[in-house]
Design a protein around this motif. Structure first.
Motif, short mmCIF file in Angstrom:
data_model
loop_
_atom_site.label_atom_id
_atom_site.label_comp_id
_atom_site.label_asym_id
_atom_site.label_seq_id
_atom_site.Cartn_x
_atom_site.Cartn_y
_atom_site.Cartn_z
N ILE A 86 0.89 -1.24 0.06
CA ILE A 86 0.06 0.02 0.09
C ILE A 86 0.97 1.16 0.16
O ILE A 86 0.77 2.10 -0.87
N ARG A 87 1.77 1.32 0.91
CA ARG A 87 2.94 2.38 0.70
C ARG A 87 4.05 1.93 0.39
O ARG A 87 4.93 1.22 0.99
N ARG A 88 4.10 2.33 -1.06
CA ARG A 88 5.31 1.74 -1.73
C ARG A 88 6.53 2.65 -1.67
O ARG A 88 6.34 3.88 -1.90
N THR A 89 7.77 2.07 -1.69
CA THR A 89 8.91 3.24 -1.76
C THR A 89 9.94 2.24 -2.86
O THR A 89 10.09 1.26 -2.71
N SER A 90 9.98 3.05 -3.82
CA SER A 90 11.01 2.56 -4.91
C SER A 90 12.14 3.43 -5.25
O SER A 90 12.01 4.56 -5.23
N VAL A 91 13.07 2.71 -5.75
CA VAL A 91 14.32 3.67 -6.39
C VAL A 91 14.60 2.85 -7.55
O VAL A 91 14.72 1.83 -7.46
N GLU A 92 14.77 3.61 -8.45
CA GLU A 92 15.34 3.31 -9.81
C GLU A 92 16.51 4.09 -10.33
O GLU A 92 16.33 5.28 -10.21
N ILE A 93 17.46 3.80 -10.39
CA ILE A 93 18.83 4.52 -10.39
C ILE A 93 19.35 4.05 -11.79
O ILE A 93 19.95 2.80 -12.02
N VAL A 94 19.73 4.84 -12.65
CA VAL A 94 20.31 4.48 -13.94
C VAL A 94 21.91 3.94 -13.30
O VAL A 94 22.35 4.81 -12.86
N LEU A 95 22.15 3.17 -14.17
CA LEU A 95 23.89 2.56 -13.70
C LEU A 95 24.96 3.68 -13.89
O LEU A 95 25.52 3.87 -12.91
N SER A 96 24.70 4.69 -14.77
CA SER A 96 25.82 5.64 -14.96
C SER A 96 25.56 6.83 -13.84
O SER A 96 26.81 7.59 -13.73
N LYS A 97 24.47 6.93 -13.35
CA LYS A 97 24.17 7.87 -11.92
C LYS A 97 24.64 7.32 -10.60
O LYS A 97 24.45 7.82 -9.77
N ILE A 98 25.03 5.89 -10.72
CA ILE A 98 25.61 5.31 -9.63
C ILE A 98 26.86 5.66 -8.94
O ILE A 98 27.89 5.50 -9.90
N GLU A 99 27.28 6.22 -7.76
CA GLU A 99 28.64 6.35 -7.41
C GLU A 99 29.28 5.12 -6.53
O GLU A 99 30.30 4.73 -6.82
N SER A 100 28.19 4.65 -5.91
CA SER A 100 28.85 3.48 -4.95
C SER A 100 27.57 2.76 -4.76
O SER A 100 26.31 3.11 -4.36
N ILE A 101 27.85 1.51 -3.98
CA ILE A 101 26.85 0.75 -3.26
C ILE A 101 27.36 0.14 -2.04
O ILE A 101 28.45 -0.31 -2.16
#
Length: 148
Positions: A86-101
């Motif tokens: 019901i309360r959705r949290t989503s993250v979609e990050i383009v690979l070129s915008k990722i600094e680190s994981i």
């Protein structure tokens, strides 16, 4: 059809799927067992046993919904993470915008192979997702796509 499958871009392929760890079931299961143990006792504590039992069942239902509605994927174009019904949290990050994981694992996480993953994107976005199964494999899948 899952959220990730419905939101794939043209020519986008899923390379790795991550899942929520089954560790989310431990606390409500312990509460359920405690409720059963208290119910087994004779006396005035039966009401407490029923309350613990109901809390355990409600916790298990919540954990099941959270487990089934959490999705994590690495594609050839981006990282997608979604939790919630019901309360959705989503993250979609383009690979070129990722600094680190980053991966955060405590002692229990190292033993039972779960942890928190945070994808750090350009612009300072830092979105942690907790209790992910096999977080090091997920991080490796992201790093392989960043390197390739």
């Amino acid at each position: 059809m899952s959220y990730i499958d419905r939101n794939l871009l043209t020519n986008e392929q899923i390379l790795h799927r991550g899942y929520l760890s089954r560790i989310v079931f431990v606390s409500p299961s312990l509460l359920l067992l405690l409720g059963l143990a208290v119910l087994a006792l004779d006396g005035d504590v039966a009401v407490i046993g029923v309350i613990l039992l109901l809390a355990g069942v409600a916790g298990l239902l919540g954990a099941f919904i959270r487990y089934k509605t959490s999705e994590f994927a690495v594609t050839n174009k981006r990282v997608i993470m979604k939790v919630g019904l019901i309360r959705r949290t989503s993250v979609e990050i383009v690979l070129s915008k990722i600094e680190s994981i980053t991966v955060d694992q405590g002692i229990a996480g190292r033993i039972f192979n779960f942890g928190s993953i945070a994808v750090v994107g350009t612009g300072g976005t830092h979105d942690p997702f907790h209790r992910i199964a096999a977080p090091l494999q997920f991080r490796r899948a992201v790093q392989e796509q960043l390197a390739g």
